[in-house]
Design a protein around this motif. Sequence first.
Motif, PDB file in Angstrom:
ATOM      1  N   ASN A  35       4.681   0.002 -12.995  1.00 38.14           N
ATOM      2  CA  ASN A  35       4.646   1.460 -12.865  1.00 38.14           C
ATOM      3  C   ASN A  35       4.074   1.930 -11.536  1.00 38.14           C
ATOM      4  OD1 ASN A  35       5.681   1.678 -15.427  1.00 38.14           O
ATOM      5  ND2 ASN A  35       3.791   2.362 -16.384  1.00 38.14           N
ATOM      6  N   TYR A  36       3.687   0.994 -10.677  1.00 36.35           N
ATOM      7  CA  TYR A  36       2.996   1.337  -9.444  1.00 36.35           C
ATOM      8  C   TYR A  36       3.753   0.857  -8.208  1.00 36.35           C
ATOM      9  CZ  TYR A  36      -1.297   2.753 -11.801  1.00 36.35           C
ATOM     10  OH  TYR A  36      -2.223   3.408 -12.564  1.00 36.35           O
ATOM     11  N   TRP A  37       3.778   1.723  -7.189  1.00 42.71           N
ATOM     12  CA  TRP A  37       4.053   1.231  -5.856  1.00 42.71           C
ATOM     13  C   TRP A  37       2.912   0.268  -5.504  1.00 42.71           C
ATOM     14  CZ3 TRP A  37       7.375   3.233  -1.720  1.00 42.71           C
ATOM     15  CH2 TRP A  37       8.287   4.214  -2.166  1.00 42.71           C
ATOM     16  N   MET A  38       3.169  -0.617  -4.545  1.00 47.68           N
ATOM     17  CA  MET A  38       2.134  -1.540  -4.060  1.00 47.68           C
ATOM     18  C   MET A  38       2.197  -1.610  -2.549  1.00 47.68           C
ATOM     19  SD  MET A  38       0.454  -2.683  -6.693  1.00 47.68           S
ATOM     20  CE  MET A  38      -0.484  -3.999  -5.910  1.00 47.68           C
ATOM     21  N   GLU A  94       8.141   0.839  -7.164  1.00 43.57           N
ATOM     22  CA  GLU A  94       7.884   0.199  -8.462  1.00 43.57           C
ATOM     23  C   GLU A  94       8.921  -0.869  -8.816  1.00 43.57           C
ATOM     24  OE1 GLU A  94       8.206   3.525  -8.013  1.00 43.57           O
ATOM     25  OE2 GLU A  94       6.824   4.656  -9.298  1.00 43.57           O
ATOM     26  N   SER A 150      -2.958  -1.083  -4.851  1.00 43.03           N
ATOM     27  CA  SER A 150      -2.042  -0.362  -5.739  1.00 43.03           C
ATOM     28  C   SER A 150      -1.897   1.077  -5.253  1.00 43.03           C
ATOM     29  CB  SER A 150      -2.560  -0.377  -7.180  1.00 43.03           C
ATOM     30  OG  SER A 150      -3.768   0.336  -7.282  1.00 43.03           O
ATOM     31  N   ASN A 151      -0.719   1.656  -5.455  1.00 49.02           N
ATOM     32  CA  ASN A 151      -0.470   3.043  -5.070  1.00 49.02           C
ATOM     33  C   ASN A 151       0.083   3.811  -6.235  1.00 49.02           C
ATOM     34  OD1 ASN A 151       1.389   2.560  -1.923  1.00 49.02           O
ATOM     35  ND2 ASN A 151      -0.289   1.434  -2.776  1.00 49.02           N
ATOM     36  N   THR A 152      -0.297   5.061  -6.333  1.00 52.84           N
ATOM     37  CA  THR A 152       0.564   6.017  -6.984  1.00 52.84           C
ATOM     38  C   THR A 152       1.345   6.663  -5.842  1.00 52.84           C
ATOM     39  OG1 THR A 152      -1.233   7.610  -6.909  1.00 52.84           O
ATOM     40  CG2 THR A 152      -0.943   6.384  -8.959  1.00 52.84           C
ATOM     41  N   TRP A 153       2.207   7.575  -6.117  1.00 51.53           N
ATOM     42  CA  TRP A 153       3.062   8.170  -5.075  1.00 51.53           C
ATOM     43  C   TRP A 153       2.200   8.741  -3.943  1.00 51.53           C
ATOM     44  CZ3 TRP A 153       7.244   8.174  -2.543  1.00 51.53           C
ATOM     45  CH2 TRP A 153       7.746   9.291  -1.895  1.00 51.53           C
ATOM     46  N   GLU A 159      -4.771   3.395  -4.033  1.00 53.98           N
ATOM     47  CA  GLU A 159      -5.699   3.509  -5.153  1.00 53.98           C
ATOM     48  C   GLU A 159      -6.676   2.345  -5.179  1.00 53.98           C
ATOM     49  OE1 GLU A 159      -3.862   5.324  -8.621  1.00 53.98           O
ATOM     50  OE2 GLU A 159      -4.992   3.965  -9.906  1.00 53.98           O
TER      51      GLU A 159
END
Lengths: 117, 112
Positions: free
Chosen positions: A31-34, A53, A98-101, A105
């Motif tokens: 569910n996460y960009w990385m 994702e 980890s990224n959200t949009w 993070e």
Amino acid sequence: EVQLVESGGGLVQPGGSLRLSCTASGFTFSNYWMSWVRQAPGKGLEWVANIKEDGSDKYYVDSVRGRFTISRDNAENSLSLQMNSLRVEDTAVYYCVSNTWKNLESWGQGTVVTVSS
Amino acid sequence: DVVMTQSPLSLPVTLGQPASISCRSGQSLVYSDGNTYLNWFLQRPGQSPRRLIYKVSNRDSGVPDRFSGSGSGTDFTLKISRVEAEDVGVYYCMQGTHWPYTFGQGTKLEIK
């Protein structure tokens, strides 16, 4: 608890290759960009690359485009960075993030890459 | 690339006193979705960075409420209402609005 564990760093000669890996746990990886972010010795932070994702979109900073390739395996909760044609200026600690949009993070502890003859 | 400029670069602060760090961007950080993707991170000595604030003013879980973020457009500020010993380290702002993401140079906070 989110955990990101990098591996694969080491000493390599200029022009050589290295593959970094990151194993994720504690969150729904798919569910996460990385991203990969690096920090040269005694310097600040530099974002290197990220991946969507599902792996369908990838972005790179200009200085690594064409030399580095980011990839992921959602079944294995893993992120990779294939680094080719390494240069002395690629020497750094490489962090898996980890990224959200558009928001970085959680960060791993980093793996050290040294490019030297 | 969007240049992020922090000031000051060094910030000596007495315990219990307030502190403020400025971050200015070379262009507006307002994205087409109306959000402003400006984050703040703290890197304690010998540790990885930790996010404190996302989208200008949203504190991350577990971040003490003495930390606050504000600003808009190109001008942003991180404030610490009362500095504690655990706040020592380097603070970075980062923009995610424009590719590539870019960081400020970092502000080193130390205890006077």
